[in-house]
Motif scaffolding. Structure first.
Motif, mmCIF file in Angstrom:
data_model
loop_
_atom_site.group_PDB
_atom_site.id
_atom_site.type_symbol
_atom_site.label_atom_id
_atom_site.label_comp_id
_atom_site.label_asym_id
_atom_site.label_seq_id
_atom_site.Cartn_x
_atom_site.Cartn_y
_atom_site.Cartn_z
ATOM 1 N N LEU A 29 -49.638 34.755 4.397
ATOM 2 C CA LEU A 29 -49.718 34.966 5.843
ATOM 3 C C LEU A 29 -49.110 36.313 6.227
ATOM 4 C CD1 LEU A 29 -48.672 31.391 7.016
ATOM 5 C CD2 LEU A 29 -50.894 32.449 7.486
ATOM 6 N N THR A 34 -55.389 34.922 7.217
ATOM 7 C CA THR A 34 -55.353 34.187 8.483
ATOM 8 C C THR A 34 -56.168 32.900 8.459
ATOM 9 O OG1 THR A 34 -57.190 35.521 9.340
ATOM 10 C CG2 THR A 34 -54.942 36.265 9.864
ATOM 11 N N VAL A 64 -46.038 29.086 12.160
ATOM 12 C CA VAL A 64 -47.403 29.552 12.379
ATOM 13 C C VAL A 64 -47.947 28.893 13.638
ATOM 14 C CG1 VAL A 64 -47.855 29.922 9.915
ATOM 15 C CG2 VAL A 64 -48.498 27.761 10.981
ATOM 16 N N ARG A 66 -51.895 28.059 15.410
ATOM 17 C CA ARG A 66 -53.329 28.056 15.161
ATOM 18 C C ARG A 66 -54.043 28.626 16.379
ATOM 19 N NH1 ARG A 66 -55.708 22.721 12.419
ATOM 20 N NH2 ARG A 66 -53.452 22.385 12.490
ATOM 21 N N THR A 67 -54.916 29.587 16.157
ATOM 22 C CA THR A 67 -55.669 30.220 17.231
ATOM 23 C C THR A 67 -57.150 30.212 16.864
ATOM 24 O OG1 THR A 67 -55.634 32.474 16.314
ATOM 25 C CG2 THR A 67 -53.693 31.770 17.557
ATOM 26 N N ASP A 69 -58.680 32.652 15.921
ATOM 27 C CA ASP A 69 -58.810 33.570 14.786
ATOM 28 C C ASP A 69 -58.123 33.048 13.533
ATOM 29 O OD1 ASP A 69 -60.258 35.485 16.246
ATOM 30 O OD2 ASP A 69 -58.405 36.290 17.097
ATOM 31 N N TYR A 71 -54.879 31.141 11.491
ATOM 32 C CA TYR A 71 -53.432 30.923 11.512
ATOM 33 C C TYR A 71 -52.717 32.254 11.662
ATOM 34 C CZ TYR A 71 -54.432 26.211 9.831
ATOM 35 O OH TYR A 71 -54.914 24.936 9.710
ATOM 36 N N GLN A 72 -51.811 32.312 12.632
ATOM 37 C CA GLN A 72 -51.071 33.544 12.889
ATOM 38 C C GLN A 72 -49.582 33.301 12.671
ATOM 39 O OE1 GLN A 72 -52.583 36.405 13.569
ATOM 40 N NE2 GLN A 72 -54.596 35.405 13.571
ATOM 41 N N THR A 74 -45.710 33.468 13.324
ATOM 42 C CA THR A 74 -44.859 33.667 14.498
ATOM 43 C C THR A 74 -43.717 34.610 14.133
ATOM 44 O OG1 THR A 74 -43.431 31.818 13.941
ATOM 45 C CG2 THR A 74 -45.401 31.315 15.258
ATOM 46 N N ARG A 78 -42.367 35.879 10.483
ATOM 47 C CA ARG A 78 -42.205 37.288 10.130
ATOM 48 C C ARG A 78 -40.760 37.605 9.735
ATOM 49 N NH1 ARG A 78 -46.509 37.869 13.935
ATOM 50 N NH2 ARG A 78 -45.069 37.724 15.689
#
Length: 226
Positions: A29, A34, A64, A66-67, A69, A71-72, A74, A78
């Motif tokens: 990730l 993604t 993470v 879910r969008t 697009d 998995y993003q 958070t 990070r």
């Protein structure tokens, strides 16, 4: 989720991150994966059911989201970057030797390389890179590099080949991970690179290599026996 029964931030962290595969999902990730299928391709030893379970755990703990697009990561995810790449630095120095046979999956490596090719290095033209790995269980791959995209093909895409790269799977893994320098490997006959001169000249700039390669290269300089 395993519980340790100790009131400590380390154990709380391990209750979220300590299961098998979880940190590797976080790794992928953090380096740009993604979509579910993208994560699954990069971790073929993990079942899709386990991947789904681990992603649900990370989502519940707000690592993470879910969008549309995919998995993003958070901010909490990070913030694991220094820990993940700290493990890379430690592993490169203390635990990273020649690859074992069970670590050599040609398809996984090709997906990694696909994500590490910078199309901008070739300008506006389409470039086709053909990789041949004579000893691997799958021996032929093609990368079609367009201005805004890199496609990995498992059958001949029908375009003229600009560059042919031939080597062993073990050598290509070590080049990708920074353990062997690409130009040194060519000079020493470990890698054969042939094709259009103007494309070959740009190839070193186009290959971004693994995100852990800088740590492996640094370990080579500080620990010659690694």
């Amino acid at each position: 989720m395993s519980r340790y029964g100790q009131y400590c931030p380390i154990t709380r962290s391990l209750e979220i991150l300590g299961d098998r595969w979880t940190l590797l999902i976080v790794r992928d990730l953090l380096v740009g994966a993604t979509h579910f299928n993208e994560l699954a391709r990069g971790l073929p030893g993990m079942s899709r059911a386990i991947l789904s379970k681990r992603l649900d755990l990370l989502e519940r703990h707000e690592l993470v989201r879910r969008t549309d697009d995919g998995y993003q990561p958070t901010d909490a995810c990070r913030d694991l970057g220094p820990i993940i790449f700290g493990l890379a630095e430690w592993g490169a120095r203390w635990a990273f030797g020649e690859p074992r046979q069970d670590e050599l999956d040609p398809t996984v490596l090709m997906w990694w390389i696909r994500g590490g090719i910078d199309p901008a290095a070739f300008g506006e033209r389409r470039v086709v890179l053909h990789v041949r790995l004579p000893e691997a269980r799958r021996t032929r791959f093609w990368f079609v590099v367009d201005r805004d995209d890199v496609s990995l093909c498992f059958t001949d895409p029908g375009h003229d080949i600009d560059v042919l790269l031939e080597t062993s799977l073990s050598t290509l893994y070590q080049v990708w991970e920074g353990r062997i320098d690409l130009l040194a490997a060519v000079r020493d006959g470990l890698v054969s690179l042939t094709g259009r001169r103007e494309v070959l000249m740009r190839l070193p700039d186009a290959l971004l290599f693994s995100p852990v390669a800088p740590y492996v290269r640094r370990a080579r300089l500080t620990s010659p026996a690694t």
